[in-house]
Each structure stands twice: as structure tokens, then as C-alpha cells.
Write a protein that holds these residues in place. Sequence first.
Motif, PDB file in Angstrom:
ATOM      1  N   UNK A   1     -10.857  -2.832  38.103  1.00 41.16           N
ATOM      2  CA  UNK A   1     -12.203  -3.329  37.452  1.00 41.16           C
ATOM      3  C   UNK A   1     -12.936  -1.951  38.036  1.00 41.16           C
ATOM      4  N   UNK A   2     -13.525  -1.405  36.901  1.00 43.25           N
ATOM      5  CA  UNK A   2     -13.947   0.235  37.282  1.00 43.25           C
ATOM      6  C   UNK A   2     -14.978  -0.329  38.648  1.00 43.25           C
ATOM      7  N   UNK A   3     -15.360   0.990  39.038  1.00 47.35           N
ATOM      8  CA  UNK A   3     -16.396   0.661  40.072  1.00 47.35           C
ATOM      9  C   UNK A   3     -18.086   1.627  39.460  1.00 47.35           C
ATOM     10  N   UNK A   4     -18.497   0.632  39.470  1.00 46.33           N
ATOM     11  CA  UNK A   4     -19.629   0.713  38.784  1.00 46.33           C
ATOM     12  C   UNK A   4     -21.029   1.159  39.421  1.00 46.33           C
ATOM     13  N   UNK A   5     -20.799   0.891  40.737  1.00 44.10           N
ATOM     14  CA  UNK A   5     -21.488   0.867  41.687  1.00 44.10           C
ATOM     15  C   UNK A   5     -22.983   2.302  41.668  1.00 44.10           C
ATOM     16  N   UNK A   6     -21.777   3.400  40.575  1.00 44.46           N
ATOM     17  CA  UNK A   6     -22.932   4.563  40.637  1.00 44.46           C
ATOM     18  C   UNK A   6     -23.848   5.039  39.748  1.00 44.46           C
ATOM     19  N   UNK A   7     -23.672   3.670  38.707  1.00 37.97           N
ATOM     20  CA  UNK A   7     -24.429   4.263  37.176  1.00 37.97           C
ATOM     21  C   UNK A   7     -25.399   2.904  36.974  1.00 37.97           C
ATOM     22  N   UNK A   8     -26.531   4.292  35.940  1.00 43.16           N
ATOM     23  CA  UNK A   8     -27.542   3.373  36.041  1.00 43.16           C
ATOM     24  C   UNK A   8     -27.987   3.116  34.999  1.00 43.16           C
ATOM     25  N   UNK A   9     -28.826   2.428  34.889  1.00 44.62           N
ATOM     26  CA  UNK A   9     -28.973   1.957  33.628  1.00 44.62           C
ATOM     27  C   UNK A   9     -30.391   1.825  33.038  1.00 44.62           C
ATOM     28  N   UNK A  10     -30.973   2.230  31.856  1.00 42.94           N
ATOM     29  CA  UNK A  10     -31.419   2.328  30.911  1.00 42.94           C
ATOM     30  C   UNK A  10     -32.461   1.964  30.280  1.00 42.94           C
ATOM     31  N   UNK A  11     -33.302   1.184  29.940  1.00 43.13           N
ATOM     32  CA  UNK A  11     -34.085   0.012  29.324  1.00 43.13           C
ATOM     33  C   UNK A  11     -35.685   0.559  28.886  1.00 43.13           C
ATOM     34  N   UNK A  12     -35.260  -0.628  27.985  1.00 44.87           N
ATOM     35  CA  UNK A  12     -36.438  -0.429  26.946  1.00 44.87           C
ATOM     36  C   UNK A  12     -36.972  -1.346  26.977  1.00 44.87           C
ATOM     37  N   UNK A  13     -38.298  -1.864  27.824  1.00 44.45           N
ATOM     38  CA  UNK A  13     -39.103  -3.130  27.968  1.00 44.45           C
ATOM     39  C   UNK A  13     -40.917  -3.168  26.710  1.00 44.45           C
ATOM     40  N   UNK A  14     -40.948  -4.087  26.631  1.00 44.94           N
ATOM     41  CA  UNK A  14     -41.736  -4.847  26.422  1.00 44.94           C
ATOM     42  C   UNK A  14     -43.214  -4.034  26.967  1.00 44.94           C
ATOM     43  N   UNK A  15     -43.894  -3.452  27.089  1.00 44.23           N
ATOM     44  CA  UNK A  15     -44.928  -3.176  27.750  1.00 44.23           C
ATOM     45  C   UNK A  15     -46.708  -3.758  27.543  1.00 44.23           C
ATOM     46  N   UNK A  16     -46.867  -3.772  26.210  1.00 45.75           N
ATOM     47  CA  UNK A  16     -47.762  -4.948  25.077  1.00 45.75           C
ATOM     48  C   UNK A  16     -47.325  -5.662  24.350  1.00 45.75           C
ATOM     49  N   UNK A  17     -48.248  -6.355  23.201  1.00 50.55           N
ATOM     50  CA  UNK A  17     -48.015  -6.805  22.623  1.00 50.55           C
ATOM     51  C   UNK A  17     -49.258  -5.940  20.620  1.00 50.55           C
ATOM     52  N   UNK A  18     -48.059  -5.384  20.163  1.00 53.25           N
ATOM     53  CA  UNK A  18     -48.736  -4.111  19.116  1.00 53.25           C
ATOM     54  C   UNK A  18     -49.412  -5.154  18.509  1.00 53.25           C
ATOM     55  N   UNK A  19     -50.662  -3.923  17.778  1.00 55.92           N
ATOM     56  CA  UNK A  19     -51.330  -4.768  17.127  1.00 55.92           C
ATOM     57  C   UNK A  19     -51.362  -4.065  16.135  1.00 55.92           C
ATOM     58  N   UNK A  20     -50.649  -4.562  14.767  1.00 58.30           N
ATOM     59  CA  UNK A  20     -49.997  -3.803  13.681  1.00 58.30           C
ATOM     60  C   UNK A  20     -48.649  -2.611  14.049  1.00 58.30           C
ATOM     61  N   UNK A  21     -48.498  -1.533  13.148  1.00 58.80           N
ATOM     62  CA  UNK A  21     -47.108  -1.265  13.475  1.00 58.80           C
ATOM     63  C   UNK A  21     -47.065  -0.993  15.278  1.00 58.80           C
ATOM     64  N   UNK A  22     -46.049  -0.796  16.601  1.00 53.31           N
ATOM     65  CA  UNK A  22     -46.159  -0.710  17.212  1.00 53.31           C
ATOM     66  C   UNK A  22     -45.807   0.937  17.376  1.00 53.31           C
ATOM     67  N   UNK A  23     -46.559   1.161  18.659  1.00 50.65           N
ATOM     68  CA  UNK A  23     -46.416   2.518  19.042  1.00 50.65           C
ATOM     69  C   UNK A  23     -45.955   2.220  20.206  1.00 50.65           C
ATOM     70  N   UNK A  24     -45.984   4.203  20.346  1.00 48.67           N
ATOM     71  CA  UNK A  24     -44.832   3.952  21.673  1.00 48.67           C
ATOM     72  C   UNK A  24     -46.137   3.405  22.860  1.00 48.67           C
ATOM     73  N   UNK A  25     -47.107   3.656  23.200  1.00 54.29           N
ATOM     74  CA  UNK A  25     -47.671   2.463  23.870  1.00 54.29           C
ATOM     75  C   UNK A  25     -47.743   1.023  23.734  1.00 54.29           C
ATOM     76  N   UNK A  26     -46.546   0.555  23.044  1.00 52.50           N
ATOM     77  CA  UNK A  26     -46.033  -0.548  23.213  1.00 52.50           C
ATOM     78  C   UNK A  26     -44.660  -0.965  24.050  1.00 52.50           C
ATOM     79  N   UNK A  27     -44.094   0.177  24.701  1.00 56.91           N
ATOM     80  CA  UNK A  27     -43.369   0.662  24.926  1.00 56.91           C
ATOM     81  C   UNK A  27     -43.138   0.852  26.685  1.00 56.91           C
ATOM     82  N   UNK A  28     -42.564   0.367  27.073  1.00 59.48           N
ATOM     83  CA  UNK A  28     -42.539   1.312  28.847  1.00 59.48           C
ATOM     84  C   UNK A  28     -41.015   2.496  29.402  1.00 59.48           C
ATOM     85  N   UNK A  29     -40.387   2.504  29.201  1.00 58.53           N
ATOM     86  CA  UNK A  29     -38.840   3.065  30.016  1.00 58.53           C
ATOM     87  C   UNK A  29     -39.194   2.735  30.815  1.00 58.53           C
ATOM     88  N   UNK A  30     -37.403   1.997  31.687  1.00 56.61           N
ATOM     89  CA  UNK A  30     -37.370   1.818  32.885  1.00 56.61           C
ATOM     90  C   UNK A  30     -35.659   2.232  33.617  1.00 56.61           C
TER      91      UNK A  30
END
Lengths: 347, 347
Positions: A1-30
Motif C-alpha cells: 500500500x503506497x503512502x498517499x497521505x502526502x498527496x493533494x487533490x486538485x479539483x475543478x468544481x461547478x461554481x455557477x450554471x452557465x447561460x450559453x457557453x460556459x465561461x471561467x466564471x462557471x468554474x472554481x478550483x479547489x
Amino acid sequence: MADTTQLSNHQIRLASRPVGLPTHANWRSTTEPVQQPGAGGLLVKTLALSLDPAMRGWMNEGKSYIPPVGIGEVMRAGGVGVVVASENPQFAVGDHVSGSLGVQEYLLLSQDQIKRNGLAKIDLRLGSLTQWLNVLGMPGMTGYFGLMDVGHPQVGETLVVSGAAGAVGQTVGQLAKIKGCRVIGIAGGAAKCDWVVNTLGFDACIDYKAGPDAVRDGLKEHCPNGVDIYFDNVGGDILDQVLARLARGARIIICGAISQYNNTSAVQGPKNYLSLLVNRARMQGIVVFDYADRYHLAVAELAGYLRDGRMHSKEDVVHGLDTFPDTLLKLFAGENFGKLVLQVADA
Amino acid sequence: MADTTQLSNHQIRLASRPVGLPTHANWRSTTEPVQQPGAGGLLVKTLALSLDPAMRGWMNEGKSYIPPVGIGEVMRAGGVGVVVASENPQFAVGDHVSGSLGVQEYLLLSQDQIKRNGLAKIDLRLGSLTQWLNVLGMPGMTGYFGLMDVGHPQVGETLVVSGAAGAVGQTVGQLAKIKGCRVIGIAGGAAKCDWVVNTLGFDACIDYKAGPDAVRDGLKEHCPNGVDIYFDNVGGDILDQVLARLARGARIIICGAISQYNNTSAVQGPKNYLSLLVNRARMQGIVVFDYADRYHLAVAELAGYLRDGRMHSKEDVVHGLDTFPDTLLKLFAGENFGKLVLQVADA
């Protein structure tokens, strides 16, 4: 079993619902610390994600074939990855898997979530990682069951497929050729059309960007006896043009309508739908998940065609999780050439 | 053999193609002497004609499921009549027949034309003359085969039919009840809705004229689990409202689109057609002529229901060939109550 406790998880989350084409404002990084799996659970490292037109629908509020992605949630995405920690006897560290991984670097799954997220081991002897997102993945399954179960292709029939150079289109067209159909693709630009004809072996390909009458004239030229099967990935005007040229008893598979997904007004309904009446034709929708219990059969057949060279598979691979918001837009501009894949890690 | 040489034949011919609703200017009356039939031929006296929404389509130029009526030709119409002179051993003077008689008092047929016009003897013990234009005629056949062969009704399913008090609608709804479906009609006005529920035995009927949200609200109320089968006679907004409430695996039978036949702009395409995808549903067109070799089976079954009282048949009978131009318009205003029949002669 690898030691995974030092890892971090980069994610893209939905921040808001787009109207038309999605823009950067619809996303949030965590970024979150990576946890160890509990009893029966798994930790999967994302290697590559499938970017699909359907994602645009998942971003909308409201009932569809699956629930929308909630605001603040990690964006849903199918992908392939590798097991880096396992408390489940059915998965070993190093196993390659596919399933709903989300737009993130790591996915921690409880035992329940393993099934719910459709985690399944994949065999890299049958196809490469990116092929497991293309011909052997959801697009391939969609094309396979849409064509075979709804389209019922018969030898000598004429099939038209839009989005011909895309993920679903390339599977549909090549499979229809193998089943004995005449196959006419519709794609955007000469490069895609050349590839569809010269590499994939379609009988012809219509460049819908070649002019306002290109689709109408192309269908007239290449489908003199009408269209027996139309596999529709795009909707809009192209659907109407094909409706105007149906053969009697035609089948239209409604797989998607990428031309309409970013509309800010109502979807454009097919004004030529009464051609269904005149031609005793039918138009039927397909959702790939309904065929899950037969995926293994389709994978086995399609992997055979990849192996013996009767089928090609083209992926358009973009690197880096953070490019997700921009990379997704390539789909809606028709800029991807082949199945659009986001490579997140190398191994 | 009756002496028919003194008879004259009054006819209504298509004078020009309408834009929008037909007007008197689109028609021309003619009177011709009646000829005697040649060897193998027949002379039929028209008793009653079927007035159908499809007639509007036949008046347009262009390809459809049958050729348009030519300018100057007698308007096409199905009807019932009586043989008044026969040189054909298969028909005797006094036989009642149905077929394509045209909007005229007499039809002279050569041997070839007997088949081409679909002349067939009818048995008035199975139903009245007007019932032979309704449940036992083309509308009944359309409803029967559309429902059974395309709709595949299952016990307990919810069926919605538009034009519920019309010729096709009344057959479809009553037959679906007999087959074990819950049946919701859509019709215009309280009188029709009352009749559909109280006489025909539908489970409910939505009055589409009751207000702008009447159809939406009515479907929501009466189809809480969605619509399994929709038999569409009208198209337009009503089709879109039903699409928005499909159950998974729904079947839509496209029989007609009376709301669109007099459009001077493009047909209104169903903007909710992607519900077919979400719900794995299908939309299929039907043309009744395809089932001609099984008409006798449907007639036998439906006549049994008429006889045992499980099925009712309502015709809206207008008298006089010359009223044709005005009478036809009743269909497009929704003014007919039951199958619209033009009575041309009494016997």
C-alpha cells in the motif's frame, strides 16, 4: 500500500450554471488533502478524462437522464485511472480502471461508491488508455448500441452520421461500414473530411462548413436513394436537412444535439419532422447506460476490429487538469479532431 | 342495367393551390354528362364522402406519400357509394362500395381504375354507410394500425390522443381502453370533452381551448407518471407539451399535424424533441395504405366492438356536394364534432 497521505487533490468544481457557453466564471478550483480509503474502499489516481458534449447538459438545472451536477460539486467526468490504494479485494494497486472519476486528480471511493461510479477494471491489452475513453469507452458504446439496437443496419443501406470525426461518429461510421452500409459522414472542415474518407474508409464526407448549401447539396449528391439511417449527434439545421432526404422506413438515432446545447433561446425543433410520416420513419433517443450489461460484448467486438486494423481510433489529447474550462469549449467550436481527452497524469 | 345516359355528374375541381386556408377561389364546379362503363368497368354513384385533414396536404404541390391533386382535376376524396352500372362480374348493380371516389356525384371506372381507386364492396350489416367512413373506414384503419403496430399498447399504460373527438381520435381512444390503457383525450371545447369522457369512456379529456396552460396543466394532472403512448393528430404546441411529459420508453405515433397544415410559414418543429433522448422514446410516422392487406382483420375486430356496444362511432354529417368548400374548413376550425362526412345523395 503506497503512502498517499502526502498527496493533494486538485479539483475543478461547478461554481455557477452557465447561460450559453460556459465561461471561467462557471468554474472554481479547489485543492484538498487526499484521504486513505476505508474498509472496502479505493483510492484512484486519474490518468485521463473524457470530455463530452453531454457535460454541457449536466451543468444545467433540471431533470434529464441523470441528475445535474450540483453547484459546488466536483464536475462529473468519465475517465481512466490507476488504483493507488485499495482496501477492496477486487482491486489491486496498479489496476487500471474506468468510471466516473470527476474532474480531479484523485477519487476516493467507499465500497458503495465503487458500484455507483461504475468503476470497472480495464485491460490495456485490448486498447490504449485513450482508446478506453473512445472506441472502447462511453462514445464507442453509444455508437455501438445506437447503431445496432436502434438503427438495425442492413447490408446496402445508406447511413449518414454527423459529428463524423468525433468520438461517437467515428465508431458509428466504421462499424456501419463493417456491417455493409454505404456511409456518408458530416464533419466540419476539409481536414476532418479527408481523414474520415481516407483513413476511416467512409464512402464520402460532407463538410458542413463549406457553404450554406453544403449539407443539402452533399446529401443530394451522396444519398440519391435517400437516407436509411441517420445517427444524429448535432441536431439543428443538419437534422432538418437529413429529414428532408429520408428513405422510406428510415431510422434516426437521436444521440445528441451539440448545435443546441449552448442556446440561450429555445432548442430549434426539427421543422421537417413530418417527413417521419411521409416516409414511415422513426426517430428514437438512446442513453448508453441502458446497455451496461452488454458493454463487455461490444468491447470484445470493437477491440477485435481495432486489433485486426478494420477500425481506427483517433483521440485529441490535451494535457493538464487546469486547462479543463478552455479545453471543454473546443467541443462546441468543433475544434477537436477525434475524441477529446484531457490527460491529467502520465501514470 | 339502369339507363344512366340521362344523368349528369356534378364535380368540384381544384382550381388553384391555396396559400393558408383554402378559399372559394381554389375550387371550380363542373358538370359533365355521365358515360356508360366499358368492358370490365363500373359506374358508381357517390353517397357520402370522407372529409379529412389530409386533404389539405393533397392540395399542395410537391412530394408526399401520394401525389398532389393536379390543377383542374376533380378533388380527391374517399367515399362510399352504390354501383349503378356494371360491366364487371365482381360487382353487381346495388352493391355498396368504398374507395377513392372524388368530390363528385358519379365516378366512372375502367377495370384498371377499380383496383387503383381501391374500390371494395362494403357490408352494411357490419356498420352504417357513415361508419364505413369512420371507424370501419380510413380513420378507423389509421387509428387501429397506428395504435397497435406502432404504439404497442400494454395494459396499464397511459395513452394520450389529440383530436380525441375526431375520426381517428375516437377510434384510438376507445380501442386503447379496450386494450387496457388509461386514456386521456385532448379536444376543443367542453361539449367534445364531455362526450369523450361520458360516452366514449375515456378516463379524462383536456379542453385545449380552456386557456393557455390548459394542456400543460391537464397533462400534469392526468398523467402523473408520464405519457407512455401519444397518438398525435395535431402537431404544434400540443405535441411539445406532451413531449415534455413523456414516460421512459414512450412511443409517439405521428399521424398528422392539423395545426400546421394551413401555415403560410414553416412548420413548427417540436422544440422538445430531445425528450426522446432523455426518455429513450421514439416518434414514428404512419401511412394507413401500408396496412391495406390487413384492413379486413381490423374491420372485423372493430365491427365486433360496434356490435357489442364497446365502441361508439360519431359522425358529423353535412349535406350537399356544393357545400364542400365551406364544409372542409370546419376541420381546420375544429368545428366538426365527430368524423366529418359530406352526404352527397341519399341512396
